[in-house]
Motif scaffolding. Structure first.
Motif, PDB file in Angstrom:
ATOM      1  N   ARG A 264       0.830  -1.205   0.000  1.00 13.49           N
ATOM      2  CA  ARG A 264       0.000   0.000   0.000  1.00 13.49           C
ATOM      3  C   ARG A 264       0.863   1.253   0.000  1.00 13.49           C
ATOM      4  NH1 ARG A 264      -3.126  -3.040   3.759  1.00 13.49           N
ATOM      5  NH2 ARG A 264      -2.123  -1.946   5.493  1.00 13.49           N
ATOM      6  N   LEU A 265       1.958   1.211   0.745  1.00 15.10           N
ATOM      7  CA  LEU A 265       2.818   2.393   0.845  1.00 15.10           C
ATOM      8  C   LEU A 265       3.479   2.724  -0.485  1.00 15.10           C
ATOM      9  CD1 LEU A 265       5.146   3.393   3.704  1.00 15.10           C
ATOM     10  CD2 LEU A 265       6.095   3.298   1.400  1.00 15.10           C
ATOM     11  N   VAL A 266       3.999   1.707  -1.190  1.00 12.26           N
ATOM     12  CA  VAL A 266       4.743   1.978  -2.422  1.00 12.26           C
ATOM     13  C   VAL A 266       3.828   2.176  -3.627  1.00 12.26           C
ATOM     14  CG1 VAL A 266       6.753   0.711  -1.583  1.00 12.26           C
ATOM     15  CG2 VAL A 266       5.056  -0.471  -2.999  1.00 12.26           C
ATOM     16  N   ALA A 267       2.537   1.860  -3.471  1.00 10.00           N
ATOM     17  CA  ALA A 267       1.622   1.953  -4.614  1.00 10.00           C
ATOM     18  C   ALA A 267       1.413   3.389  -5.062  1.00 10.00           C
ATOM     19  CB  ALA A 267       0.274   1.316  -4.254  1.00 10.00           C
ATOM     20  N   GLU A 268       1.178   4.290  -4.113  1.00 11.31           N
ATOM     21  CA  GLU A 268       0.870   5.680  -4.481  1.00 11.31           C
ATOM     22  C   GLU A 268       2.041   6.390  -5.148  1.00 11.31           C
ATOM     23  OE1 GLU A 268      -0.690   9.827  -2.398  1.00 11.31           O
ATOM     24  OE2 GLU A 268      -0.930   7.915  -1.368  1.00 11.31           O
ATOM     25  N   PRO A 269       3.277   6.282  -4.602  1.00 10.22           N
ATOM     26  CA  PRO A 269       4.394   6.912  -5.318  1.00 10.22           C
ATOM     27  C   PRO A 269       4.930   6.064  -6.460  1.00 10.22           C
ATOM     28  CG  PRO A 269       5.179   5.979  -3.266  1.00 10.22           C
ATOM     29  CD  PRO A 269       3.691   5.776  -3.276  1.00 10.22           C
ATOM     30  N   ALA A 270       4.275   4.909  -6.728  1.00 13.56           N
ATOM     31  CA  ALA A 270       4.663   4.012  -7.820  1.00 13.56           C
ATOM     32  C   ALA A 270       6.127   3.598  -7.721  1.00 13.56           C
ATOM     33  CB  ALA A 270       4.380   4.674  -9.170  1.00 13.56           C
ATOM     34  N   VAL A 271       6.520   3.141  -6.537  1.00 12.46           N
ATOM     35  CA  VAL A 271       7.878   2.638  -6.323  1.00 12.46           C
ATOM     36  C   VAL A 271       7.908   1.145  -6.642  1.00 12.46           C
ATOM     37  CG1 VAL A 271       9.650   2.162  -4.581  1.00 12.46           C
ATOM     38  CG2 VAL A 271       8.446   4.355  -4.574  1.00 12.46           C
ATOM     39  N   PRO A 272       8.774   0.697  -7.537  1.00 15.78           N
ATOM     40  CA  PRO A 272       8.860  -0.741  -7.850  1.00 15.78           C
ATOM     41  C   PRO A 272       9.245  -1.551  -6.619  1.00 15.78           C
ATOM     42  CG  PRO A 272      10.027   0.576  -9.490  1.00 15.78           C
ATOM     43  CD  PRO A 272       9.695   1.503  -8.365  1.00 15.78           C
ATOM     44  N   LEU A 273       8.538  -2.645  -6.402  1.00 14.30           N
ATOM     45  CA  LEU A 273       8.809  -3.545  -5.287  1.00 14.30           C
ATOM     46  C   LEU A 273       9.010  -4.949  -5.829  1.00 14.30           C
ATOM     47  CD1 LEU A 273       8.907  -4.443  -2.317  1.00 14.30           C
ATOM     48  CD2 LEU A 273       6.397  -4.486  -2.336  1.00 14.30           C
ATOM     49  N   HIS A 274      10.171  -5.523  -5.539  1.00 10.79           N
ATOM     50  CA  HIS A 274      10.495  -6.875  -5.994  1.00 10.79           C
ATOM     51  C   HIS A 274      10.655  -7.776  -4.773  1.00 10.79           C
ATOM     52  CE1 HIS A 274      11.408  -5.353 -10.070  1.00 10.79           C
ATOM     53  NE2 HIS A 274      11.949  -4.327  -9.438  1.00 10.79           N
ATOM     54  N   ASP A 275       9.693  -8.642  -4.556  1.00 10.34           N
ATOM     55  CA  ASP A 275       9.779  -9.594  -3.453  1.00 10.34           C
ATOM     56  C   ASP A 275      10.521 -10.833  -3.946  1.00 10.34           C
ATOM     57  OD1 ASP A 275       9.540 -11.308  -1.352  1.00 10.34           O
ATOM     58  OD2 ASP A 275       7.369 -11.139  -1.148  1.00 10.34           O
ATOM     59  N   LEU A 276      11.794 -10.910  -3.591  1.00 12.76           N
ATOM     60  CA  LEU A 276      12.653 -12.015  -4.037  1.00 12.76           C
ATOM     61  C   LEU A 276      12.972 -12.964  -2.895  1.00 12.76           C
ATOM     62  CD1 LEU A 276      15.042  -9.697  -6.068  1.00 12.76           C
ATOM     63  CD2 LEU A 276      13.151 -11.049  -6.972  1.00 12.76           C
ATOM     64  N   SER A 277      12.197 -12.851  -1.814  1.00 15.77           N
ATOM     65  CA  SER A 277      12.500 -13.611  -0.603  1.00 15.77           C
ATOM     66  C   SER A 277      12.444 -15.116  -0.805  1.00 15.77           C
ATOM     67  CB  SER A 277      11.545 -13.198   0.525  1.00 15.77           C
ATOM     68  OG  SER A 277      10.195 -13.400   0.145  1.00 15.77           O
ATOM     69  N   ARG A 278      11.671 -15.583  -1.806  1.00 17.74           N
ATOM     70  CA  ARG A 278      11.517 -17.019  -2.023  1.00 17.74           C
ATOM     71  C   ARG A 278      12.384 -17.550  -3.168  1.00 17.74           C
ATOM     72  NH1 ARG A 278       6.812 -14.894  -0.263  1.00 17.74           N
ATOM     73  NH2 ARG A 278       5.625 -16.075   1.299  1.00 17.74           N
ATOM     74  N   GLU A 279      13.284 -16.746  -3.657  1.00 17.12           N
ATOM     75  CA  GLU A 279      14.042 -17.126  -4.852  1.00 17.12           C
ATOM     76  C   GLU A 279      15.051 -18.239  -4.621  1.00 17.12           C
ATOM     77  OE1 GLU A 279      13.772 -15.945  -8.213  1.00 17.12           O
ATOM     78  OE2 GLU A 279      11.856 -15.542  -7.234  1.00 17.12           O
TER      79      GLU A 279
END
Length: 315
Positions: A264-279
């Motif tokens: 929710r926080l990164v959606a408004e400023p359109a900040v790319p979020l990459h969840d790589l925790s399961r890679e």
């Protein structure tokens, strides 16, 4: 009485002169042995402009272990400065970025986010008073002034300012002759034997107050301020979650709620979020309960991070 007063003043003057000499010697030793402290890295940075500044806690630190940062620069052709530090949350990272931007420019900021750093003062306000960080931080009037501001406005302990200005931790550093290397770097080539007990103790250490919602709201606000700071200075921002082993990841408290709040926080400023925790699930990729070793980090860089650094570049 006059003679006694003069003697007392002379005694004080001699004491101050000795203390000043010891302080200057400690400062020179710190500059000679400096390595991983983010504020030291800023002082030592040769480039006025870098393509990427990396921020975060200890999961991001291996990206600068054993010349790995140089490897990433060679592979991407980009200038990268890693300013991550152990156990540091968004408040301390904002402080570091503010100081960096005073004299340098970053085209992009890569923030390796960890949920634990958003749930406790331990990883935010209290990190400013940590002796291990203070004793490796160069003396700089600008840092002193900014630290004073954080003590007045951000609830940082005033004793952190006093320690920094007087050099108490620096003078009393028992490791003053040793290079400033975080203990994890010495284990970078190790393969960790999985241990459920070690993971449990690690989680208890990282979440001393569990996951209070009001604390999460507070530090998400600090993170939002960091994003705004970067963008106001012309830098793009990318957020990632570093790979962690399943045994560790499955025990993280409130991780789903944190992920939702972060999205929710990164959606408004359109900040790319990459969840790589399961890679990377194989235990052979980690040197302890949750940090990538050299093999794992190389795999992660080739598979995911290189693409993010190159394609996410704001020039």
């Amino acid at each position: 009485m006059k003679r006694l007063g003069k003697a007392a003043l002379l005694f004080i003057a001699i004491g101050l002169a000795i203390y000043t000499g010891v302080y200057c010697t400690a400062e020179r030793l710190m500059l000679r042995t400096g390595h991983s402290n983010p504020l030291f890295k800023i002082a030592a940075a040769r480039d006025g402009t870098v393509d990427w500044v990396i921020l975060g806690a200890s999961h991001a630190m291996p990206l600068d272990f054993a010349e790995f940062n140089a490897y990433m620069q060679d592979e991407t052709g980009l200038r990268i400065l890693n300013l991550a530090a152990p156990g540091t949350g968004p408040l301390y990272n904002r402080f570091v970025l503010e100081h960096f931007l005073r004299t340098h420019r970053a085209r992009n900021v890569l923030y390796a986010v960890d949920a634990f750093a958003f749930y406790s003062r331990t990883w935010n306000e209290e990190r400013f008073a940590d002796a291990k960080l203070l004793r490796r931080t160069p003396l700089d009037p600008e840092i002193a002034g900014r630290l004073w501001d954080y003590a007045r406005h951000e609830d940082v302990d005033f004793r952190a300012v006093l320690d920094y200005v007087t050099g108490f931790s620096k003078i009393n550093n028992r490791e003053r002759f040793e290079r400033d290397i975080w203990e994890g770097e010495k284990q970078f080539d190790r393969v960790y034997p999985a241990s459920s007990t070690a993971v449990r103790k690690r989680i208890e250490y990282l979440y001393p107050q569990q996951t209070p919602a009001e604390t999460l709201t507070r530090y998400l606000g600090e993170f939002s301020s960091l994003i705004e700071l970067a963008r106001n200075n012309g830098a793009g921002v990318v957020v990632i979650k570093m790979p962690t082993p399943p045994q560790y990841r499955s025990q993280l408290p409130g991780e789903a709620a944190f992920d939702e709040a972060l999205l929710r926080l990164v959606a408004e400023p359109a900040v790319p979020l990459h969840d790589l925790s399961r890679e990377l699930s194989d235990p052979r990729f980690y040197f302890d309960t949750d940090h990538l070793n050299r093999t794992g980090l190389t795999e992660f860089f080739v598979r995911d991070l290189k693409r993010i650094l190159v394609s996410g570049m704001r020039r």
